[in-house]
Every structure is written in C-alpha cells, then in structure tokens.
Design an enzyme around this catalytic site. Sequence first.
Site, PDB file in Angstrom:
ATOM      1  N   ARG A 220       2.629 -12.701  -7.986  1.00  0.00           N
ATOM      2  CA  ARG A 220       1.532 -12.974  -8.898  1.00  0.00           C
ATOM      3  C   ARG A 220       0.258 -12.313  -8.370  1.00  0.00           C
ATOM      4  NH1 ARG A 220       2.276 -17.734 -10.319  1.00  0.00           N
ATOM      5  NH2 ARG A 220       0.263 -18.275 -11.222  1.00  0.00           N
ATOM      6  N   GLY A 241       4.202  -5.746  -5.560  1.00  0.00           N
ATOM      7  CA  GLY A 241       3.036  -6.419  -5.020  1.00  0.00           C
ATOM      8  C   GLY A 241       2.082  -6.931  -6.089  1.00  0.00           C
ATOM      9  N   HIS A 242       1.188  -7.822  -5.672  1.00  0.00           N
ATOM     10  CA  HIS A 242       0.301  -8.512  -6.596  1.00  0.00           C
ATOM     11  C   HIS A 242      -0.576  -7.550  -7.389  1.00  0.00           C
ATOM     12  CE1 HIS A 242      -1.903  -8.202  -2.767  1.00  0.00           C
ATOM     13  NE2 HIS A 242      -2.988  -8.108  -3.504  1.00  0.00           N
ATOM     14  N   ALA A 243      -0.735  -7.856  -8.680  1.00  0.00           N
ATOM     15  CA  ALA A 243      -1.569  -7.111  -9.625  1.00  0.00           C
ATOM     16  C   ALA A 243      -1.044  -5.716  -9.927  1.00  0.00           C
ATOM     17  CB  ALA A 243      -3.025  -7.045  -9.142  1.00  0.00           C
ATOM     18  N   SER A 261      -1.514  -3.663  -6.603  1.00  0.00           N
ATOM     19  CA  SER A 261      -2.289  -2.868  -7.553  1.00  0.00           C
ATOM     20  C   SER A 261      -1.732  -1.465  -7.772  1.00  0.00           C
ATOM     21  CB  SER A 261      -3.763  -2.784  -7.126  1.00  0.00           C
ATOM     22  OG  SER A 261      -4.338  -4.083  -7.073  1.00  0.00           O
TER      23      SER A 261
END
Length: 343
Positions: A220, A241-243, A261
């Site tokens: 998340r 990975g997150h985002a 990202s």
Amino acid sequence: MKLSELAKTLSCRLEGPPDIEIQGVAGIEHATSGQLTFLANKRYILLLKTTQASAVLIEEGTPLGRAPDLPPLAALRTANPYLAFAHSLELFYKPPRYEPGVHPTAVIARTARVPEGAHIGPYCFIDEDAELGQNAILHSFVTIYQGAKIGDDFFAHAHAVVREHCRIGNRVTLQNGAIIGGDGLGYAKQKDGTWYKMVQSGPAVLEDDVEVQSNACIDRATVGETRIGRGTKIDDLVLVGHASQLGANNMICGQTGLAGSTKIGDNCIFAGQSGSSGHLTIGNNAIVTAQTGLHRDVASNSVRSGTPAVDNKLWLKYSAALTRLPDLQKRVRDLESKLKKQM
C-alpha cells in the site's frame, strides 16, 4: 474428442486423419499416443521427429519431419500455437467446483457484505464493512480486512490477504499467500538515527482481470494509492513497492522487485529477478530482461539488459567481449613484455 472436432473448436486448419481420437494434452517431450501437443518455441523443433503425440498445434509453414520408424503426426495449423494450446487445456482439464455456502469455521463480521452465491471456505475471516462481489470464492484461511471492496468473480486461494480499504476489480485471482495492501517501506530518519514508521494510508488497487501469484506482495502507499492496471499478471515472489503505478497487460515475472513509486506503462515485460530503483518511469512495450537492474527511466519500445541496465544490443556486445577478456589480457601482457625487451 475427434481431431476434426478439436480443429473446429480451436479454429485450426487440420492436416491429417480427422477421426483420430484425442484424449488429453501434454508437452512435446511427454505426450503419448492419443494426446495433443504444441510447438511454440523453435528450439524444440527437432522433437517433432520423435514425439509420441498423435497431433501437434503448429504454425503455418513449419515443416513436420518424422523419424522413419514412427507414424505420421497430424497437424493443427494456427497462427498462435501457444494460445490454442491454452484453449485446448480448458477442454480436457476440469478444475474443482466450489458450491455456494459459508463454512462453519469462517468468521464474517456483522457489517460485511457477502452475496448469497459466495463460497467462503474454512477459517476465512471477513472484517467489518468489507464487500464481496458476486460469485466470490475464498478457499481457506483467507483474510479480508476492514473496508476492502472486491468485485465479481473473485478467487482467493488459501492464505491470501486483502488489507484494509483496498479495492479489487472483477475477475481477479489471488494465488496462495498473496498479500494485497501490506504496509510499504515508509520510514523517516530521526535525529538519534532511529527510523520513525509512517502511516501507510493509501490503499492498493487492482483493476479487472489481474492475477497475483503465490507469495507476491503489492504494498500500500503512504499517501495516494498503489495501482495495478487491467489484465496485468504478477508472478510468484514479486514485490511491488508502495505508490507504484502499473499500466495494463504487463507481465512481471518471478522475484522481480519494483521500488516505491515506480511507474510502468502498458504491455511491458519484466523477466525474472529484474528490478528497478525508486521513482523511475518505464514506457509502454518495454522489455526488461532477466536479472536486469534499472537505475534510470526507460523509453517506450526499449529492451534493457544488465546491471546497470543498458540497451540489450549493447549488453550482448558486452557479454561477447567478456568471454574474450582472458585472451585479451594475455595478449596485452605479451605486448608489454615485448615492449620492455625493446626498451
């Protein structure tokens, strides 16, 4: 099933006796009489001479050579043998059926919404305000956290997890141990050198027709969301990975790691054990070959290889030169020795 019927069902052109009875499908090395096989990779073309299969799915124009002591091999000609083989598997393999109902060991919160046609298996847990769409199947030990929203025809195998407030589209499959929306690696460095954990408030979003295979993790986001685009397939042991933002119809192969990202366009392939550093953008139709490490953005329609990543054609030259290094080193030493003698 008669070979003529199979050819019609798979929209193939038949070469050979139409009355051959096909009883199953198998790979070209292991197929036996009465089975259908396929040839999609030309490196296996010599096996056409010796396969025991009765028929083969094969491209137009590919020759069918046979050993002299073996019977002829019938052909089902098609532009895409591998896709036709995928369809043929569905004709002969019948997966287990799951009847609607809730197992007595399952726990469903009072405010959770579970439609009547769902199958909720042993020891599943569905938390408050979670929603399941029509025809959901939760096999066993599946956990759906608070506020998760899940579309129709969802299939979660044993030990899959969907964390709080994540959103999942229609026809999504989670294989065993897949984790959707676990906390991303979000920490802020403090003056004393310790790490302060940041709340991971942004959900993971899986669009329609996504599949996440065993023990893969879609983290998340700290803020915003992590999104997996329509039709993308994520292999075992992958970390998103997150985002991160993945477009449509990508193939992310086993043990790939995408740092936070990362942005990936549509129709990309990340081969096994490849990876990207954070905040990179990868264009549409890019291919990242096995064990490649990306350290900068990748343009659309590119092929990248190696660590650090370079254009695939340049990497092939690097690899060819690498095998000649011992000989080049010897030649340099010989030249140095000759120069010293001349001085």
